[in-house]
Each structure stands twice: as structure tokens, then as C-alpha cells.
Scaffold this motif. Sequence first.
Motif, PDB file in Angstrom:
ATOM      1  N   ASP A  30     -42.739  29.841  10.517  1.00  0.00           N
ATOM      2  CA  ASP A  30     -41.380  29.369  10.802  1.00  0.00           C
ATOM      3  C   ASP A  30     -40.913  28.443   9.686  1.00  0.00           C
ATOM      4  OD1 ASP A  30     -39.041  28.381  11.722  1.00  0.00           O
ATOM      5  OD2 ASP A  30     -39.824  27.677  13.658  1.00  0.00           O
ATOM      6  N   PRO A  31     -39.853  28.826   8.955  1.00  0.00           N
ATOM      7  CA  PRO A  31     -39.392  27.957   7.858  1.00  0.00           C
ATOM      8  C   PRO A  31     -38.971  26.573   8.354  1.00  0.00           C
ATOM      9  CG  PRO A  31     -37.854  29.770   8.254  1.00  0.00           C
ATOM     10  CD  PRO A  31     -39.064  30.055   9.066  1.00  0.00           C
ATOM     11  N   VAL A  32     -38.552  26.469   9.601  1.00  0.00           N
ATOM     12  CA  VAL A  32     -38.130  25.155  10.122  1.00  0.00           C
ATOM     13  C   VAL A  32     -39.311  24.195  10.151  1.00  0.00           C
ATOM     14  CG1 VAL A  32     -37.060  23.946  12.043  1.00  0.00           C
ATOM     15  CG2 VAL A  32     -36.325  26.251  11.466  1.00  0.00           C
ATOM     16  N   LEU A  33     -40.513  24.727  10.442  1.00  0.00           N
ATOM     17  CA  LEU A  33     -41.699  23.864  10.441  1.00  0.00           C
ATOM     18  C   LEU A  33     -41.876  23.216   9.073  1.00  0.00           C
ATOM     19  CD1 LEU A  33     -44.539  23.047  11.886  1.00  0.00           C
ATOM     20  CD2 LEU A  33     -45.422  24.714  10.265  1.00  0.00           C
ATOM     21  N   TRP A  34     -41.721  24.020   8.031  1.00  0.00           N
ATOM     22  CA  TRP A  34     -41.909  23.496   6.674  1.00  0.00           C
ATOM     23  C   TRP A  34     -40.821  22.519   6.292  1.00  0.00           C
ATOM     24  CZ3 TRP A  34     -46.552  23.940   5.115  1.00  0.00           C
ATOM     25  CH2 TRP A  34     -47.341  24.964   5.660  1.00  0.00           C
ATOM     26  N   LYS A  35     -39.615  22.824   6.778  1.00  0.00           N
ATOM     27  CA  LYS A  35     -38.505  21.900   6.552  1.00  0.00           C
ATOM     28  C   LYS A  35     -38.815  20.564   7.248  1.00  0.00           C
ATOM     29  CE  LYS A  35     -34.093  20.906   5.777  1.00  0.00           C
ATOM     30  NZ  LYS A  35     -33.525  20.709   4.488  1.00  0.00           N
ATOM     31  N   ALA A  36     -39.293  20.650   8.505  1.00  0.00           N
ATOM     32  CA  ALA A  36     -39.609  19.440   9.274  1.00  0.00           C
ATOM     33  C   ALA A  36     -40.752  18.670   8.614  1.00  0.00           C
ATOM     34  CB  ALA A  36     -39.978  19.804  10.711  1.00  0.00           C
ATOM     35  N   LEU A  37     -41.709  19.435   8.106  1.00  0.00           N
ATOM     36  CA  LEU A  37     -42.843  18.793   7.438  1.00  0.00           C
ATOM     37  C   LEU A  37     -42.364  18.036   6.204  1.00  0.00           C
ATOM     38  CD1 LEU A  37     -45.907  18.480   7.393  1.00  0.00           C
ATOM     39  CD2 LEU A  37     -46.010  20.479   5.914  1.00  0.00           C
ATOM     40  N   TYR A  38     -41.491  18.696   5.443  1.00  0.00           N
ATOM     41  CA  TYR A  38     -40.928  18.053   4.251  1.00  0.00           C
ATOM     42  C   TYR A  38     -40.194  16.778   4.634  1.00  0.00           C
ATOM     43  CZ  TYR A  38     -37.607  17.196   0.475  1.00  0.00           C
ATOM     44  OH  TYR A  38     -36.859  16.601  -0.487  1.00  0.00           O
ATOM     45  N   ASN A  39     -39.337  16.885   5.685  1.00  0.00           N
ATOM     46  CA  ASN A  39     -38.587  15.706   6.131  1.00  0.00           C
ATOM     47  C   ASN A  39     -39.530  14.574   6.522  1.00  0.00           C
ATOM     48  OD1 ASN A  39     -36.219  17.104   5.822  1.00  0.00           O
ATOM     49  ND2 ASN A  39     -36.069  17.694   7.979  1.00  0.00           N
ATOM     50  N   THR A  40     -40.567  14.940   7.275  1.00  0.00           N
ATOM     51  CA  THR A  40     -41.492  13.922   7.775  1.00  0.00           C
ATOM     52  C   THR A  40     -42.165  13.199   6.619  1.00  0.00           C
ATOM     53  OG1 THR A  40     -41.919  15.402   9.623  1.00  0.00           O
ATOM     54  CG2 THR A  40     -43.410  13.540   9.368  1.00  0.00           C
ATOM     55  N   VAL A  41     -42.671  13.980   5.666  1.00  0.00           N
ATOM     56  CA  VAL A  41     -43.366  13.361   4.545  1.00  0.00           C
ATOM     57  C   VAL A  41     -42.385  12.545   3.703  1.00  0.00           C
ATOM     58  CG1 VAL A  41     -44.658  13.843   2.433  1.00  0.00           C
ATOM     59  CG2 VAL A  41     -45.163  15.105   4.526  1.00  0.00           C
ATOM     60  N   TRP A  42     -41.177  13.077   3.522  1.00  0.00           N
ATOM     61  CA  TRP A  42     -40.156  12.342   2.760  1.00  0.00           C
ATOM     62  C   TRP A  42     -39.875  10.983   3.411  1.00  0.00           C
ATOM     63  CZ3 TRP A  42     -35.576   9.800   2.688  1.00  0.00           C
ATOM     64  CH2 TRP A  42     -34.872   9.749   1.481  1.00  0.00           C
ATOM     65  N   LEU A  43     -39.645  11.014   4.717  1.00  0.00           N
ATOM     66  CA  LEU A  43     -39.347   9.770   5.438  1.00  0.00           C
ATOM     67  C   LEU A  43     -40.552   8.825   5.402  1.00  0.00           C
ATOM     68  CD1 LEU A  43     -37.444  11.161   8.562  1.00  0.00           C
ATOM     69  CD2 LEU A  43     -36.499   9.716   6.752  1.00  0.00           C
ATOM     70  N   ALA A  44     -41.740   9.418   5.575  1.00  0.00           N
ATOM     71  CA  ALA A  44     -42.944   8.582   5.611  1.00  0.00           C
ATOM     72  C   ALA A  44     -43.125   7.862   4.284  1.00  0.00           C
ATOM     73  CB  ALA A  44     -44.168   9.440   5.906  1.00  0.00           C
ATOM     74  N   ILE A  45     -42.970   8.598   3.180  1.00  0.00           N
ATOM     75  CA  ILE A  45     -43.197   7.990   1.871  1.00  0.00           C
ATOM     76  C   ILE A  45     -42.093   6.997   1.539  1.00  0.00           C
ATOM     77  CG2 ILE A  45     -43.280   8.448  -0.606  1.00  0.00           C
ATOM     78  CD1 ILE A  45     -44.756  11.031   0.042  1.00  0.00           C
TER      79      ILE A  45
ATOM     80  N   GLY B 247     -48.423   6.184  11.758  1.00  0.00           N
ATOM     81  CA  GLY B 247     -47.179   5.975  12.507  1.00  0.00           C
ATOM     82  C   GLY B 247     -46.027   6.806  11.969  1.00  0.00           C
ATOM     83  N   ASN B 248     -45.858   6.798  10.652  1.00  0.00           N
ATOM     84  CA  ASN B 248     -44.695   7.466  10.070  1.00  0.00           C
ATOM     85  C   ASN B 248     -44.754   8.977  10.222  1.00  0.00           C
ATOM     86  OD1 ASN B 248     -43.504   5.132   9.380  1.00  0.00           O
ATOM     87  ND2 ASN B 248     -43.531   5.457   7.173  1.00  0.00           N
TER      88      ASN B 248
END
Lengths: 324, 373
Positions: free
Chosen positions: A76-91, A252-253
Motif C-alpha cells: 500500500d503506497p499510503v503506508l510508505w507515505k505514512a512512514l515517510y511522514n512519521t520519520v520526517w516528523l520524528a526527526i 515516542g515520536n
Amino acid sequence: MTHETPKQGWLARLFNPPRGSAPYLFLMPYIVLFLVFGLFPLLFSIYLSFHIWNPIKGLDSMEYTGFENYVLAWGDPVLWKALYNTVWLAITSGLAQHLVAIPTACVLVALGSRLRHWLTSAYFLPYVTSTVAVSLVFFSMYSPNTGIINKLLIALSESDLFGWAFSWVPDVMPLRWLEDTFLVKPAVAFLVFWKYTGFNIVLYTTGLMTIPRDLYEAARVDGASAFRRFWHISLPLLRPFIFFAVTLTIIGNLQLFEEPFILTRGTGGVGHSAETISMYLFRIGWEYLDMGVASAISWMLFILIGILTAIHFKLFGRQGLGEH
Amino acid sequence: MSRVQYKNIRKSFGDTEVVRDFSMTIEDGEFMVLLGESGCGKSTLLRILAGLETQTSGDIYIGERCVNGLDAKDRNLAMVFQSYALYPHMTVYENIAFALKMKKLPRTEIDEKVQWAAKMLKLDTLLDRKPKALSGGQRQRVAMGRAMVRTPEVFLFDEPLSNLDAKLRTEMRHEIKSLHRKLGTTTIYVTHDQVEAMTLADRIVIMNKGVISQVGTPEEVFHHPANLFVAQFIGSPAMNIFDGVLTRQAGNQWVIESGGSTLPLPPRFHAQATETLAVKVGIRPSDIHVLEGASHAEHLHPVDFKVEDQELLGAAINLTLHTGDVTLLAEAPGDMKFAPGTAQRAWLNLDALHVFDARTGETLSGRNTAAAA
């Protein structure tokens, strides 16, 4: 058995338990709660991740599918999009938190105890305030037409003093902080930064207080300037605290949920632009009612957190755990 | 190397004045010990010189340079702390090299100096260790090495030996002394331990409640204490002190009357004896003799005592003697025998008698002018 045990009713047995069982009986309330609400859901979600299950249709509807849920989520491309968002926000929010918290803690320690107590309390306040409440406040602050942030930008662009630096503002107004795919992630990151920096400041202040004063005095006599004392004394001796705080931030992030959920009113933003993995799996589970895939994703998230934490331990663990 | 001058230094913390008008010159290459009980202001004076505290008023000179307001890092002093204050995350090498690194010296020069100091302090096999892996004495050496490589103008020691056990303390004392002999750097050493002060110092400053009680060589402060405080502070066991009255007898003879006995006033106090005066009389336990042998000497004055108690220390016996309302401690050879309750004649060495004005506590003989005992 040669000697006869007297017959006992269940009540008598309860009040006359076998030798050595007393500690476990005392621990029973916790053990029961842990089994029911801790261990069972954990194992059940592993089990679920290999099944298709719509919770509304009851347990009978459960159907074994093997790794299909994982494959489905992976594709699911949305998973990868969400993963990208999560890592972006976390960093973004995580890095900012620590880069601001460490120098702030140093300044606080230098200020002396009374002011330090007041200020640390103030910085800590966002952390103990309800995430939903502060997210709602930020939501209204980010509002395009009535939000205080846009109002402030406009005021700055009109002021004599700063107008030159904000001349671009009228052209871009109203800034849609939470709808613009480009602005929403920084907007969320800022809220996360604001909320958790205080926690790290408290942590680092405590850490700095453990460094003996004579080390700084010795360094001063040795000819070290304030910056070099920070660099050669404070920072290395803070390492265990930095390691601990960063570990907490990673864990946490990567599970970020409430802040982006409320700021985007549960939508994840335009085109999933601020949807995190936790939000994504929440949506799969409760909107699409696909508990199997949701469980699979949550285990994938768990593995991701595990891997990143392991890398962090591998890279910084020995120094971080104080093994000088 | 430099001369250090304190000029009218005062220091208050809030309402408490810990140093009151302290003036003192420490000569180039001198080993000066600041001695006093805790809270007498001696550490504060050291910290003011180091730039870690700021004086409330007064001037500090290092060499010809007034360093008021100059930050610690720019004063070119080296300090050894009581806690050693070694950087726990650095190796012995890095600890010793730190100050040189701050000076941005070339790497080869740093290495040369570190190796030199390490060799001198027998640390050369420990350079890769962290302070945690060192014994107390080794840590102490690293702290000294860190100070040495700087080739500073002045060495400051703030109770550097008080965290060591007695044996190690003696050993390190010798090392500090021999180091000073080799390097010849002006040294200021703060301690509350009179043995350290007596053995190390060229001159001792004895501090009491923020003011100087006496400045002098170890011999001077021991043999000619300027006041009661110094008399009681220096020497172990402590000097006996008892009350007396300075009175004129027939024939213009001055005597001290005390507890029913009369002691002739030693000649060196005669010039000061002008009126009847309440005095405190001091005599060290080692100046009270119980052996008959020397009894004919003119400066020995016999007194009959009763033995109250005896303590065998091995080589010597601490004897508690009593007469009238005066109780004195005397040192007797360890091979003598005494029975509590028996009579005992003892001879007081009048040349070693100290007489202080009971009101001011100052010595009657004038500062440091008395003939040697």
C-alpha cells in the motif's frame, strides 16, 4: 502417600494455601490484570495479524490468511507515505527538541536555583497538559483567517520596524497551515516540539546538576572558555542523559498520533500529507474495519521502532550508558 | 614564577564577612601555607586568587599585574583541588593535556610536556586509564601533573591531601615538597593540618576568623607564637595554658603567681613587665621535664605535682599532672613508670615559657623578637 490429608472444602483450601504460594497470591491482582490487559492483547494482535477479521461480524468471521495482511500493507503506497511522514516528523521535531533543550538547560542551571525552579516548571507545563486541549488551541492558532499566527505575520509585515523582512506576507495570505501539503508537517512538528521540549529540558537540567562544580572550576583554571567548558565538560558528561532522552524521543515520536490526528481533524491532511503510521493503522482498523491488516501494520511499526532503537543503542549505547 | 600580593582583601558572602582586610605578599618561589580551621577564610583567599570568587574589595597582584576582574582562565595559575576534580570522561593523558590543548599548543609540544610530567610523577604506565581506574594516590598525582605541565606562575593547592589515608598523605607530602624544590614555583597551599603546614612551608599564615593571627616560618610560629590562638593551634599535643597574675615582689622581682605557686618571670619578658597584670601562661608538654638529670640547670624551675593519669603512646608517655588548681600535660620518656595519685616533681623550662596578656591574648614578649629558647 502414607499419611492421610484431611478432606478440605475449597474455602478451607483458599485460606490454607500450599507452602510457598503466598507471594504469588499477593501478586495475583497484578498478574491477572497483566494477563488480561497486557499479555493477551499482545499475543492476540500477533494472531490477528495472520487473519482477516471484521470485529463487528463477531469472532466466527475470523479467517486465516497467512502473511497476506503483511503483503497487503507492504504494497500500500499510503503506508510508505505514512512512514515517510512519521520519520520526517520524528526527526524534525526530535532534533529540534534536543538542540534547544540542551543549551536551555545549561542556561537554566547557570541562572541559580530559584529562577531555575520557576522556569523549568513553566517549560514542563506543556508536557503535562492534555494533548487534545493543546492541539485544539494550536488548531485555532493555525486557522487561516482568524488564527493568531497569520494575524501576527500580517501585523509584522505592516510594522515599520520589521516590514522589510515580511514584505512577502501579503502575497501568500492566507497561509493554510493545516491544509497546505507543504506547511502541515512543519505545523505538526512545531506542536510536538513545543510540547516535549520542556520534558527534555527537565531531564537535561537534572543531568547537568549531577556534574560536580569543581570540574567546571578546574576547567576554568585550566583556561577553558564558557563554550569550551560546555563542549568539553557538560556535553560529554551529559551523554547518558542524551542517550536516554533520545531513546524516549525515538520511541515516542514514531508512535505519534494525537497531535496530527487532531490538527488534521482525523483526516491525515490533504493527500495523507500529515498521516503517521499510528493514524494509518487506526484508520485501517476502525474505518475499514480490517483488524488483521491493522495488527500487521502495528507489528511492522513495532519492528521499525525496534530496529531504530537498536541502531541507536549500537551507535551510542556504550558511551550513553556511562561506560567511559 | 611570580610574586603574589593580596592588598586589603575583604570578602563577604551576604552578611557574613569571611575575610577581613587581608594583606600579604608571597615572594617569588616561596612555599606559603595558609593554615586555619574550617571556615576561617583560607580557601576563600585561594579561590579569590584563582579568580573563582571575586573579592568584595581590595586588589590582587600576580607579578606586577593587577588581576582584579580578570577571569580565572586568563590568570595562568594552576590549582589542585581537594576532590582532585579530574575529568572523568578523559584518560590520564587527556586530563594532563587539557590545559595545554586549551592553549592550542602544537601536538608534539603537548606530548612532550605530558610525558615529562608523567615521568616525574611515575604516571607513565597509567596514561591510557580513566580516573575511575586509579587509586586515590594516583588520582592525586594526576591532579598535580595537570597543574605541572602548565608551567604556571603560581601553584595553588586547596587541601590536596585530606582525601588520602595517613600513610599516603605522608608520601605525597614528600612528593609535593620535592616537586617544589625541583620546580621552584611560587606555591600557596591551604590546609587545616598543622603537620602539613610545618613540614611543607617556607612561611605559614595562621588564619583565625578571617584575619591573620601570625605569619612566620614554621620555627617562629612554633617557638614564638604571637598570641594564644597560635599557641594553642600549633603543636601536638597542644600547649598547656593556665591563668596567672604578673606581680612585683620585693627587690623589683617580677613573678607569675598561679594556683598557689610562684614562677619567676623569664628575663625576656622583663621589659614588658610594668604593672600587675592578669596573664595566660603557656608551656608545651615537651618543655615539662620529669627526669632528675637536668635539675640543676638555671632555667629549669621545679614544681611538685600529683600524677593524675598517664597515657602510654609507645615512645612517650602523656602524663597528666596536677597542682593547686592547675592541670598540665607533660611528655615523659616511654620507659618510665608512674602511678596515679603519687607525688611527682617536674621541672618547667622557663626559657620555653609563653606569657600572654589575658585580656588581648597577645604575647608579652612582642612579636617574634624573643631570644631563641
